[in-house]
Design an enzyme around this catalytic site. Structure first.
Site, PDB file in Angstrom:
ATOM      1  N   SER A 106       0.774  -1.458   0.068  1.00 20.54           N
ATOM      2  CA  SER A 106       0.110   0.107   0.027  1.00 20.54           C
ATOM      3  C   SER A 106       1.098   1.324   0.213  1.00 20.54           C
ATOM      4  CB  SER A 106      -0.628  -0.079   1.140  1.00 20.54           C
ATOM      5  OG  SER A 106      -1.572   1.325   1.359  1.00 20.54           O
ATOM      6  N   TYR A 130      -2.313   5.483  -4.290  1.00 15.87           N
ATOM      7  CA  TYR A 130      -3.552   6.646  -4.382  1.00 15.87           C
ATOM      8  C   TYR A 130      -2.845   7.850  -5.004  1.00 15.87           C
ATOM      9  CZ  TYR A 130      -5.955   4.066  -0.517  1.00 15.87           C
ATOM     10  OH  TYR A 130      -6.562   3.202   0.063  1.00 15.87           O
ATOM     11  N   THR A 156      -5.672   2.692  -7.137  1.00 14.59           N
ATOM     12  CA  THR A 156      -7.044   2.541  -6.566  1.00 14.59           C
ATOM     13  C   THR A 156      -8.132   3.661  -6.852  1.00 14.59           C
ATOM     14  OG1 THR A 156      -6.258   1.564  -4.441  1.00 14.59           O
ATOM     15  CG2 THR A 156      -8.153   2.616  -4.055  1.00 14.59           C
ATOM     16  N   LYS A 219      -8.146  -0.950  -9.353  1.00 14.68           N
ATOM     17  CA  LYS A 219      -8.618  -1.352  -8.374  1.00 14.68           C
ATOM     18  C   LYS A 219     -10.059  -0.555  -7.743  1.00 14.68           C
ATOM     19  CE  LYS A 219      -7.757  -2.914  -3.336  1.00 14.68           C
ATOM     20  NZ  LYS A 219      -8.368  -1.856  -2.693  1.00 14.68           N
ATOM     21  N   HIS A 243     -13.249  -1.930  -1.229  1.00 15.30           N
ATOM     22  CA  HIS A 243     -12.532  -1.541  -0.415  1.00 15.30           C
ATOM     23  C   HIS A 243     -12.958  -2.010   0.859  1.00 15.30           C
ATOM     24  CE1 HIS A 243      -9.496   2.063  -0.436  1.00 15.30           C
ATOM     25  NE2 HIS A 243      -9.419   1.623   0.791  1.00 15.30           N
TER      26      HIS A 243
END
Length: 348
Positions: A106, A130, A156, A219, A243
């Site tokens: 992440s 992100y 994402t 995603k 999520h």
């Protein structure tokens, strides 16, 4: 206590993690309906097992974007692994490598990309991104990921703003002072989620493509319309995801969204799924409905909370054994034999 199934790890984590950490990992948005539906939806899917099929030799391997993994389960991107175990994402990377599967690290890791990479040289790793308001921060992260040997970029798409997670609000959740969002140190004040870029559109896929040679996976897709757009914009993979039920409450369970996305994509990109995977039979149902691979989020954190790298390996090993057995009992000796003929949905 014998750890026999994933719910044993869940019970351990709930008992021994600090409440603020447990609540953060467990949280869903609003009433948590979508979070819970991700799990419940599997109960509405039933097997049509075939008999006398020679399952004496089983092959549960598969490939994702050309890389072979030991079975079709990877580790989904989740943040703040040091809340579960002191070594954090380094332990996650080592466990994934030991089990020969994929780990998606992440943006919100408590170890740097470089530390994660060094912890498990040669492991199959993708990087979840992100996009932040300061695009230079995101550009730098993408370039660091590629330089560190990550093999794909996972964008994402479902977090222009953070969902409303009530327990985190009640607890005033923030990282303990000794933990940092290591990939973002110096970029801006730590843990200011509002600095996510809410203006991101499909055209930003082209911007990402200009930054990297890595394959791009998107995603957070839940509809055929967005699956079609993803393919049109040249992504190589789609993760069907809500999520973990942490964003828009009231949306579809991911396993319920999967079929229309697989039909829309028609093999032009690989389709994966996360959310609600708790048993080997869940994996078999997802593959029967067209997923190439599934990813686990919370169960990976429960494994870390239990015993770090070793605990996460235990979780993966249990899923692997359950999946192999479910396949055999359904009459499939290899992943290539799994298909929609294996399942039916409950009639209302």
């Amino acid at each position: 206590m014998a750890m026999v199934c994933l719910s044993d790890f869940e019970a351990y984590a709930k008992k021994y993690l600090p409440k603020i950490a447990w609540d953060f990992f467990a949280a869903g948005a609003d009433d948590c309906n979508t979070r819970d539906e991700n799990i419940l939806a599997y109960k509405r899917i039933h097997f049509r097992p075939r008999m006398l099929r020679d399952v004496s030799v089983m092959d549960i391997r598969t490939k994702i974007l050309g890389s072979e993994i030991s079975f079709p389960v990877g580790i989904a991107p989740t943040g703040f692994h040091q809340l579960a175990w002191p070594d954090g994402e380094k332990s996650t990377a080592r466990a994934a490598k030991a089990m020969n599967t994929c780990y998606i690290a992440s943006t919100y890791s408590t170890c740097t990309l470089e530390e994660i990479s060094a912890a498990a040289p040669g492991g199959l790793r993708w990087f979840q991104l992100y996009v932040h308001c300061n695009r230079e921060v995101s550009k730098n992260l993408v370039q660091r990921a590629e330089a560190s040997g990550f093999q794909a970029l996972v964008l994402t798409a479902d977090l222009p703003y953070t969902g409303r997670r009530r327990d985190d609000i009640r607890n005033g959740f923030r990282l303990p002072p000794h933990m940092k969002l290591k990939n973002l140190e110096g970029a801006f004040e730590v843990c200011r989620m509002s600095l996510l870029d809410a203006s991101v559109t499909w055209n930003d896929i082209y911007w990402l493509r200009s930054l990297t040679q890595l394959p791009i996976i998107i995603k957070g897709i839940l509809t055929r319309e967005d699956a079609e757009l993803a393919v049109r914009h040249g992504v190589q993979g789609i993760i069907v995801s809500n999520h973990g039920g942490r964003q828009l409450d009231g949306g579809l369970a991911t396993i319920d969204a999967l079929v229309e996305i697989v039909e829309a994509v028609q093999g032009r990109a690989e389709v994966y799924l996360d959310g609600g995977i708790r048993k080997g039979s869940d994996i078999l149902k997802a593959l029967a409905l067209g997923a190439k691979c599934v990813f686990i989020g919370r169960p990976a954190l429960w494994g870390l909370a239990y015993k770090g790298e070793e605990g996460l390996q235990d979780v993966l090993r249990i899923l692997q054994d359950e999946f192999r057995l479910s396949m055999a009992l359904a009459g499939c000796a290899s992943v290539s034999e799994i298909g929609p003929h294996l399942v039916q949905f409950s009639k209302l």
